[in-house]
Design a protein around this motif. Structure first.
Motif, PDB file in Angstrom:
ATOM      1  N   ALA A  93     -19.418 -36.501 -15.813  1.00  0.00           N
ATOM      2  CA  ALA A  93     -19.624 -36.243 -14.390  1.00  0.00           C
ATOM      3  C   ALA A  93     -21.038 -35.706 -14.191  1.00  0.00           C
ATOM      4  O   ALA A  93     -21.583 -35.041 -15.078  1.00  0.00           O
ATOM      5  CB  ALA A  93     -18.598 -35.239 -13.863  1.00  0.00           C
ATOM      6  N   LEU A  94     -21.594 -36.005 -13.047  1.00  0.00           N
ATOM      7  CA  LEU A  94     -22.944 -35.551 -12.696  1.00  0.00           C
ATOM      8  C   LEU A  94     -22.850 -34.646 -11.485  1.00  0.00           C
ATOM      9  O   LEU A  94     -22.210 -35.011 -10.484  1.00  0.00           O
ATOM     10  CB  LEU A  94     -23.843 -36.748 -12.392  1.00  0.00           C
ATOM     11  CG  LEU A  94     -25.285 -36.432 -12.025  1.00  0.00           C
ATOM     12  CD1 LEU A  94     -26.027 -35.797 -13.200  1.00  0.00           C
ATOM     13  CD2 LEU A  94     -26.000 -37.697 -11.569  1.00  0.00           C
ATOM     14  N   VAL A  95     -23.470 -33.477 -11.569  1.00  0.00           N
ATOM     15  CA  VAL A  95     -23.469 -32.568 -10.424  1.00  0.00           C
ATOM     16  C   VAL A  95     -24.341 -33.185  -9.326  1.00  0.00           C
ATOM     17  O   VAL A  95     -25.421 -33.702  -9.589  1.00  0.00           O
ATOM     18  CB  VAL A  95     -23.929 -31.141 -10.819  1.00  0.00           C
ATOM     19  CG1 VAL A  95     -25.391 -31.072 -11.162  1.00  0.00           C
ATOM     20  CG2 VAL A  95     -23.597 -30.150  -9.726  1.00  0.00           C
ATOM     21  N   THR A  96     -23.830 -33.174  -8.098  1.00  0.00           N
ATOM     22  CA  THR A  96     -24.538 -33.801  -6.976  1.00  0.00           C
ATOM     23  C   THR A  96     -24.865 -32.826  -5.859  1.00  0.00           C
ATOM     24  O   THR A  96     -25.586 -33.178  -4.935  1.00  0.00           O
ATOM     25  CB  THR A  96     -23.715 -34.961  -6.393  1.00  0.00           C
ATOM     26  OG1 THR A  96     -22.438 -34.462  -5.964  1.00  0.00           O
ATOM     27  CG2 THR A  96     -23.532 -36.068  -7.420  1.00  0.00           C
ATOM     28  N   GLY A  97     -24.328 -31.613  -5.925  1.00  0.00           N
ATOM     29  CA  GLY A  97     -24.600 -30.654  -4.855  1.00  0.00           C
ATOM     30  C   GLY A  97     -23.676 -29.460  -4.947  1.00  0.00           C
ATOM     31  O   GLY A  97     -23.033 -29.220  -5.962  1.00  0.00           O
ATOM     32  N   GLY A  98     -23.618 -28.736  -3.843  1.00  0.00           N
ATOM     33  CA  GLY A  98     -22.814 -27.527  -3.792  1.00  0.00           C
ATOM     34  C   GLY A  98     -23.615 -26.324  -4.238  1.00  0.00           C
ATOM     35  O   GLY A  98     -24.763 -26.438  -4.665  1.00  0.00           O
ATOM     36  N   THR A  99     -23.012 -25.164  -4.123  1.00  0.00           N
ATOM     37  CA  THR A  99     -23.620 -23.907  -4.532  1.00  0.00           C
ATOM     38  C   THR A  99     -22.708 -23.245  -5.542  1.00  0.00           C
ATOM     39  O   THR A  99     -21.504 -23.115  -5.308  1.00  0.00           O
ATOM     40  CB  THR A  99     -23.800 -22.986  -3.307  1.00  0.00           C
ATOM     41  OG1 THR A  99     -24.599 -23.655  -2.342  1.00  0.00           O
ATOM     42  CG2 THR A  99     -24.455 -21.677  -3.706  1.00  0.00           C
ATOM     43  N   LEU A 100     -23.286 -22.827  -6.676  1.00  0.00           N
ATOM     44  CA  LEU A 100     -22.493 -22.220  -7.733  1.00  0.00           C
ATOM     45  C   LEU A 100     -21.898 -20.898  -7.257  1.00  0.00           C
ATOM     46  O   LEU A 100     -22.605 -19.954  -6.929  1.00  0.00           O
ATOM     47  CB  LEU A 100     -23.349 -21.996  -8.985  1.00  0.00           C
ATOM     48  CG  LEU A 100     -22.612 -21.475 -10.208  1.00  0.00           C
ATOM     49  CD1 LEU A 100     -21.535 -22.452 -10.649  1.00  0.00           C
ATOM     50  CD2 LEU A 100     -23.583 -21.220 -11.342  1.00  0.00           C
ATOM     51  N   LYS A 101     -20.571 -20.879  -7.174  1.00  0.00           N
ATOM     52  CA  LYS A 101     -19.807 -19.684  -6.800  1.00  0.00           C
ATOM     53  C   LYS A 101     -18.471 -19.799  -7.517  1.00  0.00           C
ATOM     54  O   LYS A 101     -17.638 -20.622  -7.145  1.00  0.00           O
ATOM     55  CB  LYS A 101     -19.601 -19.616  -5.285  1.00  0.00           C
ATOM     56  CG  LYS A 101     -18.899 -18.348  -4.842  1.00  0.00           C
ATOM     57  CD  LYS A 101     -18.802 -18.300  -3.326  1.00  0.00           C
ATOM     58  CE  LYS A 101     -18.302 -16.991  -2.806  1.00  0.00           C
ATOM     59  NZ  LYS A 101     -17.027 -16.541  -3.197  1.00  0.00           N
ATOM     60  N   ILE A 102     -18.292 -18.998  -8.566  1.00  0.00           N
ATOM     61  CA  ILE A 102     -17.113 -19.150  -9.399  1.00  0.00           C
ATOM     62  C   ILE A 102     -15.853 -18.561  -8.765  1.00  0.00           C
ATOM     63  O   ILE A 102     -15.917 -17.624  -7.974  1.00  0.00           O
ATOM     64  CB  ILE A 102     -17.323 -18.536 -10.803  1.00  0.00           C
ATOM     65  CG1 ILE A 102     -17.601 -17.040 -10.724  1.00  0.00           C
ATOM     66  CG2 ILE A 102     -18.404 -19.265 -11.562  1.00  0.00           C
ATOM     67  CD1 ILE A 102     -17.600 -16.346 -12.076  1.00  0.00           C
ATOM     68  N   ASP A 103     -14.726 -19.158  -9.133  1.00  0.00           N
ATOM     69  CA  ASP A 103     -13.411 -18.655  -8.774  1.00  0.00           C
ATOM     70  C   ASP A 103     -13.067 -17.585  -9.803  1.00  0.00           C
ATOM     71  O   ASP A 103     -12.724 -17.893 -10.941  1.00  0.00           O
ATOM     72  CB  ASP A 103     -12.397 -19.795  -8.816  1.00  0.00           C
ATOM     73  CG  ASP A 103     -10.958 -19.325  -8.696  1.00  0.00           C
ATOM     74  OD1 ASP A 103     -10.724 -18.133  -8.393  1.00  0.00           O
ATOM     75  OD2 ASP A 103     -10.052 -20.148  -8.917  1.00  0.00           O
ATOM     76  N   THR A 104     -13.187 -16.321  -9.433  1.00  0.00           N
ATOM     77  CA  THR A 104     -13.042 -15.219 -10.387  1.00  0.00           C
ATOM     78  C   THR A 104     -11.606 -15.028 -10.876  1.00  0.00           C
ATOM     79  O   THR A 104     -11.386 -14.285 -11.831  1.00  0.00           O
ATOM     80  CB  THR A 104     -13.571 -13.904  -9.795  1.00  0.00           C
ATOM     81  OG1 THR A 104     -12.874 -13.624  -8.579  1.00  0.00           O
ATOM     82  CG2 THR A 104     -15.068 -13.992  -9.553  1.00  0.00           C
ATOM     83  N   PHE A 105     -10.645 -15.695 -10.267  1.00  0.00           N
ATOM     84  CA  PHE A 105      -9.276 -15.622 -10.770  1.00  0.00           C
ATOM     85  C   PHE A 105      -9.168 -16.342 -12.117  1.00  0.00           C
ATOM     86  O   PHE A 105      -8.526 -15.867 -13.037  1.00  0.00           O
ATOM     87  CB  PHE A 105      -8.288 -16.217  -9.768  1.00  0.00           C
ATOM     88  CG  PHE A 105      -6.865 -16.187 -10.250  1.00  0.00           C
ATOM     89  CD1 PHE A 105      -6.144 -14.999 -10.267  1.00  0.00           C
ATOM     90  CD2 PHE A 105      -6.250 -17.350 -10.694  1.00  0.00           C
ATOM     91  CE1 PHE A 105      -4.834 -14.969 -10.725  1.00  0.00           C
ATOM     92  CE2 PHE A 105      -4.938 -17.323 -11.154  1.00  0.00           C
ATOM     93  CZ  PHE A 105      -4.228 -16.130 -11.164  1.00  0.00           C
TER      94      PHE A 105
END
Length: 136
Positions: A93-105
């Motif tokens: 898969a290739l990252v195409t966008g978005g903002t890195l914000k992890i699901d801390t759960f």
């Protein structure tokens, strides 16, 4: 009627889907998973397909849920059965966008790594996927 008989007669499987997610620089996205063994917490984004979901879309959904990033699934790189009720599938898969914000759960940390400098405490099967090798 035939489908009902087939449904009753055959095994049902969970499908685990893994993404070998890369950026434009060829780095791979690794996650430090909260619920994985403490000695091997690092690995690729993973998750289970939901009923009726196409497997490439599973990895896109899981990456979005776990990291906030958008990805374009690519080619199938791994398919393995033989587990009791689980099938494993992996896609590039290739990252195409978005903002890195992890699901801390589920996720403690997300980092981009060069394939030549992967962290200790990583799933060996994931290391093999990154380097284009499959495990028996």
């Amino acid at each position: 009627m035939q489908w009902r008989v087939l449904w009753l007669a055959h095994a049902k499987f969970m499908v685990g889907v893994t993404g070998v997610v890369r950026n434009d620089q060829g780095e791979v996205l690794l996650l430090r998973h909260r619920m994985w063994p403490p000695e091997r917490p690092w690995g690729l984004p993973t998750g289970y397909a939901v009923k009726g979901e196409e497997f490439p879309l599973t990895i896109a959904r899981e990456v979005k849920e776990e990291t906030g990033l958008d990805v374009e699934p690519g080619r199938l790189v791994h398919l393995k059965s033989g587990y009791k009720l689980r099938l494993e599938v992996a896609y590039e898969a290739l990252v195409t966008g978005g903002t890195l914000k992890i699901d801390t759960f589920e996720i403690l940390e997300a980092q981009w790594y060069s394939p030549d400098s992967l962290p200790d405490g990583m799933q060996e099967s994931h290391r093999a996927l990154i380097h284009g090798k499959t495990t028996p």
